[in-house]
Design a protein around this motif. Structure first.
Motif, PDB file in Angstrom:
ATOM      1  N   ARG A 359       0.933  -1.212   0.351  1.00  0.00           N
ATOM      2  CA  ARG A 359      -0.152  -0.268   0.041  1.00  0.00           C
ATOM      3  C   ARG A 359       0.975   1.233   0.074  1.00  0.00           C
ATOM      4  NH1 ARG A 359      -5.312  -0.336   3.422  1.00  0.00           N
ATOM      5  NH2 ARG A 359      -5.737  -3.120   3.545  1.00  0.00           N
ATOM      6  N   MET A 360       2.177   1.834  -0.824  1.00  0.00           N
ATOM      7  CA  MET A 360       2.634   2.171  -0.567  1.00  0.00           C
ATOM      8  C   MET A 360       2.455   2.378  -2.538  1.00  0.00           C
ATOM      9  SD  MET A 360       3.934   3.085   1.912  1.00  0.00           S
ATOM     10  CE  MET A 360       5.161   3.603   3.012  1.00  0.00           C
ATOM     11  N   MET A 361       2.957   4.019  -2.373  1.00  0.00           N
ATOM     12  CA  MET A 361       2.643   5.088  -3.724  1.00  0.00           C
ATOM     13  C   MET A 361       4.338   5.015  -4.505  1.00  0.00           C
ATOM     14  SD  MET A 361       0.369   8.406  -3.085  1.00  0.00           S
ATOM     15  CE  MET A 361       0.200   8.901  -5.535  1.00  0.00           C
ATOM     16  N   ALA A 362       5.087   4.622  -3.724  1.00  0.00           N
ATOM     17  CA  ALA A 362       6.324   4.630  -4.230  1.00  0.00           C
ATOM     18  C   ALA A 362       7.032   3.102  -4.933  1.00  0.00           C
ATOM     19  CB  ALA A 362       7.325   4.721  -3.434  1.00  0.00           C
ATOM     20  N   ARG A 363       6.713   2.077  -4.523  1.00  0.00           N
ATOM     21  CA  ARG A 363       6.449   0.855  -4.450  1.00  0.00           C
ATOM     22  C   ARG A 363       8.131   0.377  -4.510  1.00  0.00           C
ATOM     23  NH1 ARG A 363       2.656   1.663 -10.087  1.00  0.00           N
ATOM     24  NH2 ARG A 363       1.038   2.062  -9.477  1.00  0.00           N
ATOM     25  N   THR A 364       8.918   1.608  -4.739  1.00  0.00           N
ATOM     26  CA  THR A 364      10.707   0.798  -4.596  1.00  0.00           C
ATOM     27  C   THR A 364      11.400   1.365  -3.854  1.00  0.00           C
ATOM     28  OG1 THR A 364      11.252   2.026  -6.673  1.00  0.00           O
ATOM     29  CG2 THR A 364       9.948   0.239  -6.823  1.00  0.00           C
ATOM     30  N   PRO A 365      12.340   1.080  -2.964  1.00  0.00           N
ATOM     31  CA  PRO A 365      13.561   1.606  -2.737  1.00  0.00           C
ATOM     32  C   PRO A 365      14.221   3.390  -3.659  1.00  0.00           C
ATOM     33  CG  PRO A 365      13.441   0.368  -1.914  1.00  0.00           C
ATOM     34  CD  PRO A 365      12.636   0.081  -3.534  1.00  0.00           C
ATOM     35  N   GLU A 366      14.618   2.865  -4.802  1.00  0.00           N
ATOM     36  CA  GLU A 366      14.484   3.491  -6.103  1.00  0.00           C
ATOM     37  C   GLU A 366      13.509   4.551  -6.434  1.00  0.00           C
ATOM     38  OE1 GLU A 366      16.530  -0.161  -5.812  1.00  0.00           O
ATOM     39  OE2 GLU A 366      14.348   0.520  -6.299  1.00  0.00           O
ATOM     40  N   LEU A 372      13.563  11.766  -2.775  1.00  0.00           N
ATOM     41  CA  LEU A 372      14.661  12.488  -2.303  1.00  0.00           C
ATOM     42  C   LEU A 372      15.528  13.502  -2.490  1.00  0.00           C
ATOM     43  CD1 LEU A 372      14.524   9.731   1.225  1.00  0.00           C
ATOM     44  CD2 LEU A 372      13.133  12.158   1.125  1.00  0.00           C
ATOM     45  N   ARG A 373      15.838  12.623  -3.307  1.00  0.00           N
ATOM     46  CA  ARG A 373      17.338  13.439  -4.113  1.00  0.00           C
ATOM     47  C   ARG A 373      16.226  14.770  -4.837  1.00  0.00           C
ATOM     48  NH1 ARG A 373      22.396  11.625  -4.844  1.00  0.00           N
ATOM     49  NH2 ARG A 373      22.379   9.537  -3.218  1.00  0.00           N
ATOM     50  N   ALA A 374      15.914  14.830  -5.719  1.00  0.00           N
ATOM     51  CA  ALA A 374      14.621  16.264  -6.092  1.00  0.00           C
ATOM     52  C   ALA A 374      14.495  16.964  -5.274  1.00  0.00           C
ATOM     53  CB  ALA A 374      13.725  15.524  -7.115  1.00  0.00           C
ATOM     54  N   LEU A 375      13.803  16.529  -3.988  1.00  0.00           N
ATOM     55  CA  LEU A 375      13.261  17.086  -2.889  1.00  0.00           C
ATOM     56  C   LEU A 375      14.254  17.974  -2.481  1.00  0.00           C
ATOM     57  CD1 LEU A 375      10.881  18.730  -1.694  1.00  0.00           C
ATOM     58  CD2 LEU A 375      11.384  16.651   0.193  1.00  0.00           C
ATOM     59  N   ALA A 376      15.190  17.629  -2.093  1.00  0.00           N
ATOM     60  CA  ALA A 376      16.395  18.515  -1.238  1.00  0.00           C
ATOM     61  C   ALA A 376      17.025  19.305  -2.493  1.00  0.00           C
ATOM     62  CB  ALA A 376      17.445  16.678  -1.381  1.00  0.00           C
ATOM     63  N   ALA A 377      16.663  19.071  -3.780  1.00  0.00           N
ATOM     64  CA  ALA A 377      17.626  20.151  -4.639  1.00  0.00           C
ATOM     65  C   ALA A 377      16.555  21.192  -4.412  1.00  0.00           C
ATOM     66  CB  ALA A 377      17.909  19.415  -5.625  1.00  0.00           C
ATOM     67  N   GLU A 782      -5.656  12.917 -12.005  1.00  0.00           N
ATOM     68  CA  GLU A 782      -6.946  12.925 -11.847  1.00  0.00           C
ATOM     69  C   GLU A 782      -7.542  15.115 -11.888  1.00  0.00           C
ATOM     70  OE1 GLU A 782     -11.933  11.513 -11.767  1.00  0.00           O
ATOM     71  OE2 GLU A 782     -10.365  10.433 -12.045  1.00  0.00           O
ATOM     72  N   VAL A 783      -7.048  14.032  -9.990  1.00  0.00           N
ATOM     73  CA  VAL A 783      -7.092  15.888  -9.295  1.00  0.00           C
ATOM     74  C   VAL A 783      -5.944  16.752  -8.952  1.00  0.00           C
ATOM     75  CG1 VAL A 783      -5.938  15.520  -7.118  1.00  0.00           C
ATOM     76  CG2 VAL A 783      -7.990  16.580  -6.878  1.00  0.00           C
ATOM     77  N   LEU A 784      -5.275  16.420 -10.474  1.00  0.00           N
ATOM     78  CA  LEU A 784      -4.077  18.011 -10.173  1.00  0.00           C
ATOM     79  C   LEU A 784      -4.283  18.105 -12.090  1.00  0.00           C
ATOM     80  CD1 LEU A 784      -0.578  17.145  -8.036  1.00  0.00           C
ATOM     81  CD2 LEU A 784      -2.857  18.850  -7.464  1.00  0.00           C
ATOM     82  N   GLN A 785      -4.718  17.325 -12.848  1.00  0.00           N
ATOM     83  CA  GLN A 785      -4.774  17.253 -13.973  1.00  0.00           C
ATOM     84  C   GLN A 785      -3.704  18.105 -14.915  1.00  0.00           C
ATOM     85  OE1 GLN A 785      -6.947  20.766 -14.957  1.00  0.00           O
ATOM     86  NE2 GLN A 785      -9.030  20.120 -14.476  1.00  0.00           N
ATOM     87  N   ASP A 786      -2.463  16.000 -14.464  1.00  0.00           N
ATOM     88  CA  ASP A 786      -1.321  16.509 -14.554  1.00  0.00           C
ATOM     89  C   ASP A 786      -1.509  14.817 -15.042  1.00  0.00           C
ATOM     90  OD1 ASP A 786       1.358  16.068 -14.998  1.00  0.00           O
ATOM     91  OD2 ASP A 786       2.014  17.205 -12.887  1.00  0.00           O
ATOM     92  N   GLY A 787      -0.998  14.358 -16.025  1.00  0.00           N
ATOM     93  CA  GLY A 787      -0.814  13.191 -16.423  1.00  0.00           C
ATOM     94  C   GLY A 787      -0.045  12.548 -16.875  1.00  0.00           C
ATOM     95  N   ARG A 788       1.334  13.329 -16.313  1.00  0.00           N
ATOM     96  CA  ARG A 788       2.587  12.760 -15.889  1.00  0.00           C
ATOM     97  C   ARG A 788       2.798  11.609 -14.652  1.00  0.00           C
ATOM     98  NH1 ARG A 788       5.829  18.404 -15.587  1.00  0.00           N
ATOM     99  NH2 ARG A 788       3.996  18.704 -14.142  1.00  0.00           N
ATOM    100  N   GLY A 793       5.732   5.229 -10.566  1.00  0.00           N
ATOM    101  CA  GLY A 793       7.349   4.809 -10.776  1.00  0.00           C
ATOM    102  C   GLY A 793       7.885   6.177 -10.417  1.00  0.00           C
ATOM    103  N   GLU A 794       9.379   5.649 -10.838  1.00  0.00           N
ATOM    104  CA  GLU A 794      10.347   6.575 -10.272  1.00  0.00           C
ATOM    105  C   GLU A 794      10.396   8.533 -10.804  1.00  0.00           C
ATOM    106  OE1 GLU A 794      14.564   5.475 -10.451  1.00  0.00           O
ATOM    107  OE2 GLU A 794      13.884   3.261 -10.327  1.00  0.00           O
ATOM    108  N   LYS A 795       9.781   8.505 -12.614  1.00  0.00           N
ATOM    109  CA  LYS A 795       9.432   9.359 -12.782  1.00  0.00           C
ATOM    110  C   LYS A 795       8.896  10.258 -11.937  1.00  0.00           C
ATOM    111  CE  LYS A 795      11.809   8.731 -17.587  1.00  0.00           C
ATOM    112  NZ  LYS A 795      10.767   8.570 -19.602  1.00  0.00           N
ATOM    113  N   ALA A 796       7.611   9.981 -12.246  1.00  0.00           N
ATOM    114  CA  ALA A 796       6.865  10.412 -11.377  1.00  0.00           C
ATOM    115  C   ALA A 796       6.914  11.110  -9.844  1.00  0.00           C
ATOM    116  CB  ALA A 796       5.652   9.728 -11.108  1.00  0.00           C
ATOM    117  N   MET A 797       8.208   9.982  -8.862  1.00  0.00           N
ATOM    118  CA  MET A 797       8.261  10.792  -7.553  1.00  0.00           C
ATOM    119  C   MET A 797       8.994  11.840  -7.838  1.00  0.00           C
ATOM    120  SD  MET A 797       6.369   8.247  -5.521  1.00  0.00           S
ATOM    121  CE  MET A 797       8.059   8.167  -3.918  1.00  0.00           C
ATOM    122  N   ALA A 798      10.204  12.061  -8.826  1.00  0.00           N
ATOM    123  CA  ALA A 798      11.178  12.889  -9.002  1.00  0.00           C
ATOM    124  C   ALA A 798      10.577  14.208  -9.072  1.00  0.00           C
ATOM    125  CB  ALA A 798      12.435  12.425 -10.586  1.00  0.00           C
ATOM    126  N   LEU A 799       9.086  14.127  -9.928  1.00  0.00           N
ATOM    127  CA  LEU A 799       8.551  14.776 -10.289  1.00  0.00           C
ATOM    128  C   LEU A 799       8.074  15.870  -9.305  1.00  0.00           C
ATOM    129  CD1 LEU A 799       7.091  16.566 -12.428  1.00  0.00           C
ATOM    130  CD2 LEU A 799       5.404  15.499 -12.355  1.00  0.00           C
TER     131      LEU A 799
END
Length: 808
Positions: A359-366, A372-377, A782-788, A793-799
């Motif tokens: 039940r985690m959206m991240a799904r993987t440690p990667e 976290l790296r994107a947020l830190a930057a 849907e709520v943010l109207q952002d298809g990305r 996955g990793e790209k969405a988490m980085a976004l």
């Protein structure tokens, strides 16, 4: 596989505000109040519509409710603000004991044991039916049967868990604990029952079965399947036995780590002259024979780090308060190694891999690492600016200073905050506009504006609540009628935990006709079971339910716990006044409640807050933005004596003060989330595993300020590693998402965006109403109207990380 879900809770403390007594008001009954004018009933002036941009405005309190709703609205305020009114409203002369939460099994403490035994009989009947399934029709029903099995057990576990830590009666606590143990033991038996796992697997592998399942049903099946996998139920017996041993040892070691953590140096003894700058009353309380005896882990030590002028004294305090004992660190590392072995036994690369599959959206440690790296930057530029401000503050005292020391950060941050405090009115003046009744009134008005639901006080029946202070509210929808029951236990008691919390005692779930018929028949033939008047009442154990469109649903039953001070005066009309921090806390906990209320799914496994763990704090964190919005506050914030509207500049000042070093605070949380991932990585299985080196390394790479000096071991105090292992990043993740939803969906509150019904319906229909019954990434997209975001996955988490966590 089958489990009761206990969501993480954030523990916080409050400082109460003394206030003047209020002149007595007219007594009950309610019909005498409906003509009283304590709220502004006129429409707001045009200039008031842009209040959120003007910190010097005074907030109006518009009301567009029908007369009956206005009466409910006023009663809501009265029963929380005026104790004598609540006493008269809640008084029942005579009457039959209906049992705790209106569950007649719970009329007396030993009733918990009867309730547990009856529930286990129902559960065993469901298990037998699942194991005997052979036809396509029977396999199609397996998910519903397993969800019902979970609900039967959770009805006991969740209720007993709440009662055993909250009820004022020790005997009731003990009986609830015994009931919890009885049912939990059976649940553990189910978790290693290969037959249930095998039957679910057969059902999920049959296209004729899955084609008939709804999206929600498929989501429940995946959750149950993963729960089985995590319990190693598919492994040979000797491995399952080892799994049980490891699980028990992890629980024991984790509890010991939290309860026994200790500093290397329990106290400092220093000359009293070294504490110049500290509150003299606090210092005097710690002084004996000219020496200050300062406990290392204490509020006084934290205060000394913020206020003592001597850098050398602060250095000594810093070292002592940041150095856990070697035993604490060894216990932590032992816990990490046990978890690593458990993960390997279950077929996962690391414990973080195991946790993030559940039940985690991240799904993987990667993916977590990318976030976290994107947020830190994103956070780093502002954090560096804040560190530069602190260095400039230090150079006012020492012009030759070239850098900050670790023990400087709190001291110079406090100096800057104190100047900011002095530029505004005292914060205790703000609480005069936040009586508890007014705030509850405001929450009801807000939810009416956004979702079409409101709170209506309900007279509790004899035996229904656990203390006379507990208020019952019925949650009423303008389209669906009665949709939930909310018990509010919000006042301080000596025997009560001071920690704010949200409990869902019972989740939403659809009850089939077959289930009602089965329970009815059981109750007619089992002398231990209570005979109810109708099958639908029997299927709900006497608790609240709804009937709409031919379906019967059990209503969410929710408890909010807070620790607000009641008046210390003798006046019966003195309301409890909340600080702004307490207001935020109540809004936060109510965010959990509204999630449980709106996510009325057909399956309790995915109802309400039983969603992705790293999404569960989004609704509650989002509510903190509403708590500081001018238009929202304008709906209710009035002075408890004069009824004057709140000058918003007081709130704006408080918010600026709280956010003054927000980026630095976020950076610390980012490093702790990275530490959590690193300690639960494959590194925990290596012979050279060194948690201290890992922590200090992360500080050096990702910190903008000075890292902890060698020899310190602060992570030995990081108790959240026990309860949040592998998932500590969730708090940051939801804070970023909450800010994004606030900005995109509610337009950051501009032009009364926080009170726009279209915005509320967008959030409800796209995200809140689904609970855990839909892919959370699709909900967010849907709520943010952002298809990305749709595929995660990793790209969405980085976004998400790139959006940042600090507010403008």
């Amino acid at each position: 596989m089958i489990k009761a879900v206990a969501r993480p809770r954030q523990w916080q403390q409050w400082i109460c505000t003394a206030c003047r007594s209020q002149r007595s008001r007219r007594a009950w009954p309610a019909r005498q109040y409906q003509h009283r004018r304590l709220i502004t009933t006129s429409r707001p002036a045009a200039s008031e519509l842009e209040l959120e941009t003007d910190p010097d405005s005074e907030l109006g309190s518009p009301s567009r409710e029908a007369p009956l709703l206005r009466e409910d609205d006023f009663i809501l305020r009265s029963v929380f603000d005026y104790p004598h009114i609540w006493k008269e409203f809640s008084h029942v002369s005579g009457g039959v004991n209906v049992g705790l939460f209106r569950n007649p099994y719970l009329k007396h403490p030993r009733g918990f044991l009867t309730f547990a035994r009856v529930s286990l009989k129902k559960a065993r009947a469901v298990v037998d039916r699942v194991l005997a399934a052979s036809s396509v029709a029977e396999y199609r029903a397996i998910v519903r049967e397993l969800d019902r099995l979970s609900d039967i057990l959770c009805r006991v576990l969740d209720m007993a868990d709440f009662v055993r830590v909250t009820h004022p009666s020790r005997l009731t606590q003990r009986m609830a604990s015994e009931a919890w143990d009885m049912v939990y033991q059976y649940m553990n038996e189910l978790n290693t029952m290969t037959g249930l796992h095998d039957q679910l697997a057969v059902a999920m592998a049959n296209p004729d079965v899955t084609a008939a399942w709804s999206e929600e049903e498929k989501a429940v099946a995946e959750v149950l399947k993963l729960d089985f996998t995590k319990s190693a139920v598919n492994l040979p017996q000797k491995y399952r036995d080892r799994f049980v041993e490891l699980s028990s040892e992890i629980s024991t070691v984790g509890s010991a780590f939290v309860q026994e953590m200790a500093p290397d140096q329990p106290a400092l003894v220093l000359p009293s002259g070294d504490f110049f700058g500290m509150d003299p009353l606090q210092a005097r309380d710690l002084t004996r024979g000219g020496k200050v005896h300062l406990p290392t882990l204490s509020g006084q030590a934290a205060l000394a780090l913020r206020t003592v002028h001597s850098a050398e004294t602060r250095k000594l305090i810093y070292y002592a308060s940041r150095t856990a004992s070697r035993r604490s660190v060894e216990m932590l590392e032992h816990l990490m190694k046990l978890r690593a072995e458990l993960a390997a036994l279950s077929g996962f690369e690391s414990y973080s891999h195991l946790v993030l599959r559940d039940r985690m959206m991240a799904r993987t440690p990667e993916a977590v690492d990318q976030f976290l790296r994107a947020l830190a930057a994103s956070n780093r530029p502002q954090a560096r600016r804040e560190m530069a401000e602190l260095l400039a503050e230090k150079q006012k005292v020492n012009p030759l200073a070239a850098s900050l020391d670790p023990w400087d950060k709190d001291y110079y941050s406090e100096a800057i905050r104190q100047r900011l405090k002095q530029s505004g009115r005292p914060s205790d003046h703000l609480s005069s506009y936040f009586s508890l009744g007014v705030v509850m009134q405001g929450l009801s008005r807000l939810f009416t504006e956004l979702y079409g639901i409101r709170f209506v006080p309900k007279q509790p029946l004899v035996g229904e609540t656990w203390h006379p202070d507990v208020r019952r509210l019925d949650v009423i929808s303008d389209t669906d009628g009665h949709v939930a029951v909310l018990y509010c236990d919000l006042f301080y008691r000596p025997d009560k935990s001071p920690n704010p919390a949200h409990f869902t005692l019972r989740c939403s779930r659809e009850i089939s006709e077959a289930e009602m018929a089965e329970v009815w028949e059981q109750s007619q033939n089992d002398p231990e079971m209570i005979r109810f008047a109708r099958p639908e009442i029997a299927a709900n154990d006497g608790m609240a339910f709804s009937e709409q469109g031919g379906s019967v649903r059990q209503l969410p039953t929710i408890v909010l716990i807070c620790d607000f001070p009641q008046s210390s005066t003798s006046s019966a009309d003195q309301p409890a006044l909340l600080s702004f921090f307490q207001l935020e806390t109540l809004f936060h906990e109510m965010g959990h409640a509204i999630h449980s209320i709106l996510a009325r799914t057909s399956f309790q496994t995915v109802a309400g807050t039983r969603c992705a763990t790293d999404l569960a704090e989004l609704p509650s964190t989002l509510m903190e933005y509403f708590a500081a919005d001018a238009a929202v506050l304008g709906q209710f914030a009035r002075h408890y004596e004069t009824n004057e509207p709140l000058p918003y500049r007081l709130v704006a000042h408080q918010v600026r003060l709280a956010r003054r070093f927000e980026a630095s605070d976020a950076e610390n949380q980012i490093i702790l989330a990275m530490l959590d991932q690193a300690l639960h990585s494959p590194a925990a299985r290596r012979p050279d595993f060194d948690s201290t080196a890992i922590f200090h390394g992360l500080q050096r790479v990702f910190g903008s300020g000075p890292p902890d000096p060698p020899g310190t071991r602060w992570h030995g105090f990081f108790g959240h590693l026990s309860g949040y292992g592998g998932a500590y990043y969730s708090y940051l993740f939801d804070r970023v998402l909450a800010q994004r939803v606030w900005d995109v969906v509610f337009s950051s509150g501009v032009r009364r965006g926080a009170l726009n019904r279209r915005n509320g319906e967008r959030l409800k229909e796209s995200l809140l109403k689904w609970g855990g019954g839909r892919d959370p990434w699709k909900c967010l997209a849907e709520v943010l109207q952002d298809g990305r975001l749709a595929d995660g996955g990793e790209k969405a988490m980085a976004l998400v990380g790139s959006w940042g966590s600090t507010r403008p």
